[in-house]
Design a protein around this motif. Structure first.
Motif, short mmCIF file in Angstrom:
data_model
loop_
_atom_site.label_atom_id
_atom_site.label_comp_id
_atom_site.label_asym_id
_atom_site.label_seq_id
_atom_site.Cartn_x
_atom_site.Cartn_y
_atom_site.Cartn_z
N ARG A 143 16.79 2.17 2.15
CA ARG A 143 18.30 2.02 2.54
C ARG A 143 18.20 2.09 4.15
N PRO A 144 17.68 2.53 4.91
CA PRO A 144 17.38 2.37 6.35
C PRO A 144 17.12 0.88 6.70
N TYR A 145 16.54 0.08 5.95
CA TYR A 145 16.22 -1.14 6.32
C TYR A 145 17.27 -2.02 5.84
N ARG A 146 17.88 -1.81 4.54
CA ARG A 146 18.87 -2.66 4.18
C ARG A 146 20.20 -2.56 5.08
N GLN A 147 20.34 -1.41 5.76
CA GLN A 147 21.71 -1.24 6.82
C GLN A 147 21.55 -1.46 7.97
N CYS A 148 20.26 -1.32 8.57
CA CYS A 148 20.15 -1.43 10.06
C CYS A 148 20.75 -2.83 10.76
N GLY A 149 21.32 -2.71 11.72
CA GLY A 149 21.89 -4.09 12.10
C GLY A 149 20.81 -5.21 12.53
N MET A 150 19.73 -5.02 12.73
CA MET A 150 18.71 -5.67 13.03
C MET A 150 17.64 -5.47 12.66
N LEU A 151 16.66 -6.22 11.74
CA LEU A 151 15.32 -5.74 11.12
C LEU A 151 14.18 -6.86 11.43
N VAL A 152 13.21 -6.33 12.01
CA VAL A 152 12.04 -7.04 12.25
C VAL A 152 10.88 -6.59 10.97
N ILE A 153 10.74 -7.64 10.35
CA ILE A 153 9.49 -6.99 9.53
C ILE A 153 8.25 -7.99 9.83
N ASP A 154 7.26 -7.50 10.45
CA ASP A 154 6.15 -8.14 10.99
C ASP A 154 4.99 -8.38 10.23
N GLU A 155 4.00 -9.15 10.53
CA GLU A 155 2.87 -9.39 9.62
C GLU A 155 3.10 -9.46 8.06
N ILE A 156 4.13 -10.29 7.82
CA ILE A 156 4.64 -10.59 6.57
C ILE A 156 3.45 -11.12 5.67
N HIS A 157 2.41 -11.73 6.43
CA HIS A 157 1.25 -12.53 5.48
C HIS A 157 0.27 -11.44 5.01
N GLU A 158 0.31 -10.33 5.52
CA GLU A 158 -0.55 -9.31 5.18
C GLU A 158 -0.25 -8.64 3.85
N ARG A 159 1.03 -8.59 3.30
CA ARG A 159 1.44 -8.27 2.14
C ARG A 159 0.61 -9.03 0.83
N GLY A 160 0.45 -7.98 -0.19
CA GLY A 160 -0.19 -8.47 -1.09
C GLY A 160 0.21 -9.62 -2.12
N GLU A 161 1.28 -9.99 -1.94
CA GLU A 161 2.16 -10.99 -2.57
C GLU A 161 2.12 -11.01 -4.30
#
Length: 230
Positions: free
Chosen positions: A152-170
């Motif tokens: 919820r906090p990440y859905r609603q905050c005015g600006m969101l930066v998700i870093d290191e997106i390449h590190e997710r398991g995909e």
């Protein structure tokens, strides 16, 4: 002191010659002048206070300390690109900062959050690494909390930066969760930045056609192709 001055002048018209009265009057005059025209020093202190408040908000949003402290030392093509992108984060832009390691993509994202708050008076939002986000979701499986309470906090905050997106398991599960988050933010017209060491021609395969479509519509895929700062 003001009452003392008034009493002395009422009892004795010559009291104005009293050194204490003169000193009081000079003090009152100086105070009035200071209040009428703010000094350069007070203006500088005010600006510094605002800057400290914004940096505190970045800290509260969990932007990395290294990059908060690096704001003043930004130079070169990274700074130029940040200044170019700043108008986009006033609106509902969704951006992917893609490129090789070490060329300041996270620093660029932090700059955008900082100046979005300092220059435009908008919220700096939140920062999180992709792996930390998915680990927090997985923790809900064992601690009986809900995935919604995490997201919820990440859905609603005015600006969101998700870093290191390449590190997710995909994995399919991670892709669904990421697409869902991006869709919620797209619907709310909220600024979103994905940051990753991804070649532009690999973006669709590494993320999702849905996410790439949202990015191209509202902000774009930014190829951070300048040399590494490291």
């Amino acid at each position: 002191m003001i009452n003392t001055v008034i009493d002395r002048m009422r009892d004795n018209p010559q009291a104005v010659a009293d050194p204490a009265v003169k000193a009081a009057l000079e003090s009152l005059k100086a105070t009035a002048e200071a209040n009428a025209t703010p000094s350069v020093d007070s203006e500088a202190r005010g600006a510094l206070d605002v800057e400290r408040k914004v940096l505190s908000e970045l800290e509260g949003g969990e932007y990395p300390k290294r990059h908060r402290e690096g704001l003043k030392s930004m130079t070169g093509p990274g700074l130029k690109k940040a200044e170019e992108l700043l108008p986009k984060v006033k609106k509902d832009a969704m951006l992917l900062l893609a490129g090789t390691r070490g060329n300041g993509k996270t620093q660029l994202a932090t700059y955008l959050a900082y100046h979005r708050r300092l220059t435009h008076g908008l919220t700096a939002g939140k920062y999180i690494k992709a792996l930390d986000l998915f680990e927090a979701l997985k923790e809900t499986w064992s601690n009986r909390s809900s995935e919604d309470s995490v997201m919820r906090p990440y859905r609603q905050c005015g600006m969101l930066v998700i870093d290191e997106i390449h590190e997710r398991g995909e994995s399919e599960w991670e892709t669904r969760k990421l697409v869902n988050l991006i869709d919620h933010r797209y619907d709310r017209m909220l600024v979103t930045l994905l940051v990753g060491n991804i070649a532009p021609n690999e973006v669709t395969a590494r993320l999702s056609p849905s996410i790439v479509s949202r990015m191209k519509e509202t902000g774009g895929i930014i190829n951070c192709d300048w040399p590494s700062y490291r």
